[in-house]
Motif scaffolding. Sequence first.
Motif, PDB file in Angstrom:
ATOM      1  N   ALA A  11      63.358  88.062  27.932  1.00 53.79           N
ATOM      2  CA  ALA A  11      63.993  89.358  28.183  1.00 53.79           C
ATOM      3  C   ALA A  11      64.637  89.454  29.564  1.00 53.79           C
ATOM      4  CB  ALA A  11      62.968  90.483  28.028  1.00 53.79           C
ATOM      5  N   GLY A  12      64.328  88.513  30.462  1.00 48.25           N
ATOM      6  CA  GLY A  12      64.903  88.591  31.799  1.00 48.25           C
ATOM      7  C   GLY A  12      64.023  87.942  32.839  1.00 48.25           C
ATOM      8  N   LEU A  13      64.003  88.516  34.031  1.00 50.63           N
ATOM      9  CA  LEU A  13      63.312  87.937  35.177  1.00 50.63           C
ATOM     10  C   LEU A  13      62.497  88.997  35.907  1.00 50.63           C
ATOM     11  CD1 LEU A  13      66.421  86.020  36.538  1.00 50.63           C
ATOM     12  CD2 LEU A  13      64.392  84.880  35.624  1.00 50.63           C
ATOM     13  N   VAL A  14      61.375  88.562  36.481  1.00 52.90           N
ATOM     14  CA  VAL A  14      60.552  89.427  37.320  1.00 52.90           C
ATOM     15  C   VAL A  14      60.281  88.691  38.622  1.00 52.90           C
ATOM     16  CG1 VAL A  14      58.303  90.543  37.598  1.00 52.90           C
ATOM     17  CG2 VAL A  14      59.475  90.646  35.393  1.00 52.90           C
ATOM     18  N   PHE A  15      60.493  89.387  39.755  1.00 51.24           N
ATOM     19  CA  PHE A  15      60.235  88.831  41.081  1.00 51.24           C
ATOM     20  C   PHE A  15      59.339  89.794  41.847  1.00 51.24           C
ATOM     21  CE2 PHE A  15      64.454  87.429  39.775  1.00 51.24           C
ATOM     22  CZ  PHE A  15      64.449  86.074  40.048  1.00 51.24           C
ATOM     23  N   LEU A  16      58.329  89.249  42.539  1.00 54.75           N
ATOM     24  CA  LEU A  16      57.449  90.069  43.359  1.00 54.75           C
ATOM     25  C   LEU A  16      57.093  89.315  44.630  1.00 54.75           C
ATOM     26  CD1 LEU A  16      55.679  92.648  43.685  1.00 54.75           C
ATOM     27  CD2 LEU A  16      53.834  91.370  42.552  1.00 54.75           C
ATOM     28  N   SER A  17      57.212  89.977  45.783  1.00 54.12           N
ATOM     29  CA  SER A  17      56.879  89.350  47.057  1.00 54.12           C
ATOM     30  C   SER A  17      56.141  90.330  47.944  1.00 54.12           C
ATOM     31  CB  SER A  17      58.149  88.866  47.762  1.00 54.12           C
ATOM     32  OG  SER A  17      58.998  89.962  48.072  1.00 54.12           O
ATOM     33  N   ARG A  32      60.401  91.260  55.193  1.00 51.87           N
ATOM     34  CA  ARG A  32      60.633  91.199  53.746  1.00 51.87           C
ATOM     35  C   ARG A  32      61.091  89.797  53.359  1.00 51.87           C
ATOM     36  NH1 ARG A  32      63.917  96.615  52.400  1.00 51.87           N
ATOM     37  NH2 ARG A  32      63.373  96.067  50.263  1.00 51.87           N
ATOM     38  N   LYS A  33      60.528  89.269  52.277  1.00 43.40           N
ATOM     39  CA  LYS A  33      60.759  87.881  51.858  1.00 43.40           C
ATOM     40  C   LYS A  33      61.783  87.751  50.738  1.00 43.40           C
ATOM     41  CE  LYS A  33      56.951  87.407  54.288  1.00 43.40           C
ATOM     42  NZ  LYS A  33      55.693  87.060  53.634  1.00 43.40           N
ATOM     43  N   MET A  34      62.210  88.876  50.171  1.00 45.47           N
ATOM     44  CA  MET A  34      63.113  88.845  49.014  1.00 45.47           C
ATOM     45  C   MET A  34      64.527  89.226  49.445  1.00 45.47           C
ATOM     46  SD  MET A  34      63.004  91.097  45.466  1.00 45.47           S
ATOM     47  CE  MET A  34      61.317  90.630  45.074  1.00 45.47           C
ATOM     48  N   SER A  35      65.509  88.443  48.980  1.00 43.97           N
ATOM     49  CA  SER A  35      66.925  88.725  49.244  1.00 43.97           C
ATOM     50  C   SER A  35      67.686  88.689  47.926  1.00 43.97           C
ATOM     51  CB  SER A  35      67.531  87.695  50.201  1.00 43.97           C
ATOM     52  OG  SER A  35      66.827  87.658  51.428  1.00 43.97           O
ATOM     53  N   VAL A  36      68.628  89.610  47.756  1.00 43.39           N
ATOM     54  CA  VAL A  36      69.423  89.703  46.535  1.00 43.39           C
ATOM     55  C   VAL A  36      70.873  89.346  46.852  1.00 43.39           C
ATOM     56  CG1 VAL A  36      70.256  91.246  44.715  1.00 43.39           C
ATOM     57  CG2 VAL A  36      67.896  91.464  45.579  1.00 43.39           C
ATOM     58  N   PHE A  37      71.442  88.462  46.034  1.00 41.28           N
ATOM     59  CA  PHE A  37      72.858  88.091  46.121  1.00 41.28           C
ATOM     60  C   PHE A  37      73.501  88.583  44.821  1.00 41.28           C
ATOM     61  CE2 PHE A  37      70.211  85.155  48.400  1.00 41.28           C
ATOM     62  CZ  PHE A  37      70.880  84.910  49.597  1.00 41.28           C
ATOM     63  N   GLU A  38      74.367  89.578  44.926  1.00 40.56           N
ATOM     64  CA  GLU A  38      74.819  90.267  43.715  1.00 40.56           C
ATOM     65  C   GLU A  38      76.308  90.589  43.789  1.00 40.56           C
ATOM     66  OE1 GLU A  38      73.102  94.101  41.287  1.00 40.56           O
ATOM     67  OE2 GLU A  38      73.481  94.329  43.428  1.00 40.56           O
ATOM     68  N   ILE A  39      77.014  90.261  42.704  1.00 40.57           N
ATOM     69  CA  ILE A  39      78.352  90.782  42.447  1.00 40.57           C
ATOM     70  C   ILE A  39      78.246  91.486  41.099  1.00 40.57           C
ATOM     71  CG2 ILE A  39      80.789  90.254  42.085  1.00 40.57           C
ATOM     72  CD1 ILE A  39      80.429  87.738  43.747  1.00 40.57           C
ATOM     73  N   PRO A  40      78.077  92.798  41.084  1.00 39.38           N
ATOM     74  CA  PRO A  40      77.793  93.521  39.837  1.00 39.38           C
ATOM     75  C   PRO A  40      78.792  93.189  38.738  1.00 39.38           C
ATOM     76  CG  PRO A  40      77.502  94.975  41.708  1.00 39.38           C
ATOM     77  CD  PRO A  40      78.104  93.714  42.248  1.00 39.38           C
ATOM     78  N   GLY A  41      78.241  92.899  37.569  1.00 47.49           N
ATOM     79  CA  GLY A  41      79.067  92.548  36.423  1.00 47.49           C
ATOM     80  C   GLY A  41      79.456  91.090  36.353  1.00 47.49           C
ATOM     81  N   GLU A  42      79.150  90.327  37.427  1.00 46.62           N
ATOM     82  CA  GLU A  42      79.568  88.917  37.452  1.00 46.62           C
ATOM     83  C   GLU A  42      78.398  87.971  37.723  1.00 46.62           C
ATOM     84  OE1 GLU A  42      81.059  85.167  38.581  1.00 46.62           O
ATOM     85  OE2 GLU A  42      80.195  86.491  40.085  1.00 46.62           O
ATOM     86  N   ARG A  43      77.513  88.338  38.639  1.00 45.16           N
ATOM     87  CA  ARG A  43      76.335  87.505  38.924  1.00 45.16           C
ATOM     88  C   ARG A  43      75.282  88.328  39.664  1.00 45.16           C
ATOM     89  NH1 ARG A  43      78.380  82.525  41.599  1.00 45.16           N
ATOM     90  NH2 ARG A  43      80.102  82.964  40.173  1.00 45.16           N
ATOM     91  N   MET A  44      74.005  87.943  39.452  1.00 42.76           N
ATOM     92  CA  MET A  44      72.881  88.550  40.150  1.00 42.76           C
ATOM     93  C   MET A  44      71.873  87.448  40.422  1.00 42.76           C
ATOM     94  SD  MET A  44      69.742  89.946  40.699  1.00 42.76           S
ATOM     95  CE  MET A  44      68.972  89.334  39.201  1.00 42.76           C
ATOM     96  N   MET A  45      71.552  87.227  41.703  1.00 38.55           N
ATOM     97  CA  MET A  45      70.637  86.161  42.101  1.00 38.55           C
ATOM     98  C   MET A  45      69.628  86.700  43.103  1.00 38.55           C
ATOM     99  SD  MET A  45      73.591  83.259  42.615  1.00 38.55           S
ATOM    100  CE  MET A  45      74.624  84.496  43.412  1.00 38.55           C
TER     101      MET A  45
END
Length: 291
Positions: A11-17, A32-45
Motif C-alpha cells: 500500500a505504500g511506505l512508512v518512515f519513523l525517526s 531531526r533525522k528525516m528529510s523529504v525530497f519532493e516534487i508533487p505529482g512527479e516524485r516523493m523521496m
Amino acid sequence: MTYCVGMRLNAGLVFLSDSRTNAGVDQVGTFRKMSVFEIPGERMMVMMTAGNLSISQSIRQLISESHGEDGRSIWNVANMHEAARMVGDAVRQVHAREAKALAEFGIDFNVSIIFGGQIGDERCRLFQIYAAGNFIEAHDENTYFQIGEAKYGKPIIDRVVAPTTSLDDAAKCALISMDSTLRSNVSVGLPLDLLVYESGKLAVTHFVTIDERNQYFQMIRNTWGHQLKRVFEGLEYPVWDAAPESTAHVLHSATTASRPVRVTPPAGVALPAAQRAPIQTLTQQFHDGQQ
C-alpha cells in the motif's frame, strides 16, 4: 545514537525517526533525522540518517544541490534505483573529503541511511545505504530496514509486518517499536517524525511530529504496556517434575535427568555432610549425554 525504521508495503511506505543525537548527563542534543525530497505529482523521496551528524548533514547537502557531469541529480533521475545510487555517490564524496581528517582525531566515518520513495509510475522502493556508499533494497522477504538502536524495536515488527499489512497497522507497529526502544535506551528520544506515504500519490500523504503531549502516542505507550502485562499474567506457571501427559505446561519432566554443571569448590572449603555429593564436571556431563 538514534532509531529509524522504514517499511515498504503493497500500500505504500512508512518512515519513523527519533531526534536524539546524544544523551549525556547534562547535555541532550536534538536534531531531526528525516528529510523529504519532493516534487508533487512527479516524485516523493525520504531519507533518514543515523551516525555522525556532521557526515549526515554533509551528505544531505550534497544530494540536494549536486549534479553529475551528465546533469543527473536526485531531482531528475528516472527511477529510485538511480536515486539511491546518487545518495551512495554522495556518501563516497563526503568520505573522500572527510574520512582522513576524522581518523586523525580518532573518529570513525560512521553513517547509515534509509532511503525510499516513488518516482513516476514506478512502484515504491526502499533502500538501506551503508558507510561505503553501497546499498541493498527491501523486498517481500524483508519488508523493512532499521538503523541506529534497532534491537529493542525489532521483535514486534518481525511478528506483525508483512507486504500485505495496511499503512495504518504498519504505522501503529512502527510506533510500538519506537516505544519499546525509548523505554530501553536513553540514547533514543522524542520528538519523533512519522511519515506515511500512500502508493501513487507522489506527494507526502500524512506527516506528524510527535512529542510527549501527542494523544495517540500516549495511548500507544499506556495501552501496549498494560496489554503486555495482561498477556504475561495470563500465561500459565511452569509445572516441575510432572509426567508430560499429566498437563500441557510441563517445563521439567519427572522422567528427564537434568543436572546443572557444578563448579568444584577450591581445596579447603568445608561442605556440610549433607552437601558432599559427587560433583559433576563438564567432562562427566558430556559423557553422560552420550550414553
